[in-house]
Design a protein around this motif. Structure first.
Motif, mmCIF file in Angstrom:
data_model
loop_
_atom_site.group_PDB
_atom_site.id
_atom_site.type_symbol
_atom_site.label_atom_id
_atom_site.label_comp_id
_atom_site.label_asym_id
_atom_site.label_seq_id
_atom_site.Cartn_x
_atom_site.Cartn_y
_atom_site.Cartn_z
ATOM 1 N N LEU A 40 0.825 -1.208 0.000
ATOM 2 C CA LEU A 40 0.000 0.000 0.000
ATOM 3 C C LEU A 40 0.862 1.262 0.000
ATOM 4 C CD1 LEU A 40 -2.801 -1.092 2.502
ATOM 5 C CD2 LEU A 40 -2.916 -1.004 0.001
ATOM 6 N N TYR A 41 2.017 1.205 0.674
ATOM 7 C CA TYR A 41 2.933 2.346 0.695
ATOM 8 C C TYR A 41 3.421 2.650 -0.722
ATOM 9 C CZ TYR A 41 6.829 5.322 2.240
ATOM 10 O OH TYR A 41 7.704 6.374 2.438
ATOM 11 N N ALA A 45 2.657 5.835 -3.358
ATOM 12 C CA ALA A 45 3.679 6.607 -4.064
ATOM 13 C C ALA A 45 3.308 6.750 -5.536
ATOM 14 C CB ALA A 45 5.044 5.930 -3.926
ATOM 15 N N TYR A 46 2.797 5.672 -6.125
ATOM 16 C CA TYR A 46 2.346 5.710 -7.520
ATOM 17 C C TYR A 46 1.178 6.672 -7.674
ATOM 18 C CZ TYR A 46 -0.477 4.430 -11.544
ATOM 19 O OH TYR A 46 -1.245 4.483 -12.677
ATOM 20 N N GLU A 47 0.217 6.605 -6.782
ATOM 21 C CA GLU A 47 -0.973 7.444 -6.874
ATOM 22 C C GLU A 47 -0.633 8.915 -6.671
ATOM 23 O OE1 GLU A 47 -3.699 5.702 -4.093
ATOM 24 O OE2 GLU A 47 -4.419 4.238 -5.560
ATOM 25 N N ASP A 48 0.337 9.193 -5.794
ATOM 26 C CA ASP A 48 0.776 10.583 -5.604
ATOM 27 C C ASP A 48 1.372 11.131 -6.888
ATOM 28 O OD1 ASP A 48 -0.060 10.599 -3.010
ATOM 29 O OD2 ASP A 48 1.918 10.286 -2.136
ATOM 30 N N GLY A 73 5.197 2.187 -8.195
ATOM 31 C CA GLY A 73 5.400 2.828 -6.905
ATOM 32 C C GLY A 73 6.685 2.391 -6.244
ATOM 33 N N ARG A 74 6.994 1.123 -6.364
ATOM 34 C CA ARG A 74 8.236 0.607 -5.784
ATOM 35 C C ARG A 74 9.449 1.267 -6.446
ATOM 36 N NH1 ARG A 74 13.379 -1.611 -6.399
ATOM 37 N NH2 ARG A 74 13.829 -3.036 -4.688
ATOM 38 N N LEU A 142 4.185 11.652 7.910
ATOM 39 C CA LEU A 142 4.972 10.940 6.901
ATOM 40 C C LEU A 142 5.659 9.738 7.528
ATOM 41 C CD1 LEU A 142 6.713 13.959 5.106
ATOM 42 C CD2 LEU A 142 4.679 12.722 4.364
ATOM 43 N N SER A 143 5.996 8.782 6.683
ATOM 44 C CA SER A 143 6.737 7.610 7.154
ATOM 45 C C SER A 143 7.704 7.177 6.063
ATOM 46 C CB SER A 143 5.772 6.463 7.497
ATOM 47 O OG SER A 143 5.044 6.069 6.345
#
Length: 283
Positions: A40-41, A45-48, A73-74, A142-143
């Motif tokens: 999901l993380y 990132a992809y969606e952002d 995203g990865r 943030l993480s």
């Protein structure tokens, strides 16, 4: 964009095989939860990136399947990690903790360990570090590498500001207001910034330490009767003037340093109300 558990399951299955080196498709529930959070993380990132592209009219929002979104995203997380490491290595070349142990441990020791152990595949959401040194502007929610990038960018701005003064001056200001500053968990930028702005308020040389009794009285008089917002605006104008005079055009420097102005204005007003019972303004 959101995905159902059914759509995410093939991604979890693929990552599980990678996690177990293709030896098993069965893992503990806690591990499965960790891997799902990692998925999901990366999808976030992809969606952002995709949302930014849409806002910028670079492309229409694509309905990528979960696997494609995860892999893209990865890749983005990996790129952010490389960029953060480059930022860190550049920062480290001229980094000065000014004798503060927490600052040194956080930046020199902590981040070195982070880049050695950060797990992009199985735990990109974890940034491992406790980030003990307090920056002026607290991190948003943030993480992982997002938190690390934001934190390092803040430290870089602080170092840039502090480098505008001789090292001896920075240490003298810190030691004057916090005799044990080397052992305290504290932000080092704030006292130096506040000292400089007080000097500007008093029309004194920026390197004057300490203030005289008459100068403390003048500070109290300047703040007495002021509203916090009014005094904050005045301090921000002085901050902008300082940045202009030093010729520092670092993007984000003013916005970062102004994060200290709310508390600074309140502290000045409190001092003016307590003076002369409290004769010295402690930052």
């Amino acid at each position: 964009m959101s995905y159902t558990l059914e759509e995410l399951f093939p991604v979890l299955q693929m990552l599980t095989q990678k996690y177990t080196l293709n030896e098993s498709t069965s893992i503990r529930r806690e591990t499965a939860q960790q891997l799902m959070t990692a998925i999901l993380y990366c999808i976030e990132a992809y969606e952002d990136e995709d949302a930014y592209a849409v806002r910028s009219n670079l492309r229409d929002l694509r309905n990528a399947d979960a696997m494609k979104a995860y892999k893209r995203g990865r890749d983005l997380v990996y790129q952010k990690t490389v960029a953060a490491k480059n930022l860190y290595e550049g920062l480290l070349k001229e980094f000065d903790a000014y004798g503060n142990q927490t600052y040194y441990d956080t930046i020199v020791r902590g981040f070195s360990a982070f880049f050695n152990y950060y797990d992009i595949d199985f735990a990109p959401q974890d940034h491992i570090l406790t980030l003990d040194y307090p920056i002026l502007r607290p991190l948003p929610d943030l993480s992982g590498i997002n938190a690390v990038q934001s934190y390092l960018a803040s430290v870089k701005l602080e170092q840039r500001f502090l480098s505008r003064f001789p090292r001896e001056h920075v240490c003298r200001v810190l030691a004057h207001h916090y005799p044990d500053y080397d052992r305290q968990v504290m932000n080092l930028c704030s006292p130096v910034l506040r000292h400089a702005l007080c000097c500007m308020l008093l029309l004194k040389p920026l390197r004057q330490i300490p203030f005289t009794p008459s100068e403390h009285a003048a500070l109290a008089a300047l703040a007495r009767g002021s509203e916090a917002n009014e005094l904050k605006a005045r301090l921000e104008n002085l901050l902008q003037l300082f940045i202009q005079q030093t010729g520092d055009d670092a993007p984000g420097l003013f916005e970062y340093l102004r994060a200290d102005m709310d508390d600074f204005a309140v502290r000045l007003i409190q001092f003016s109300q307590l003076y002369p019972d409290c004769e010295t303004f402690h930052f």
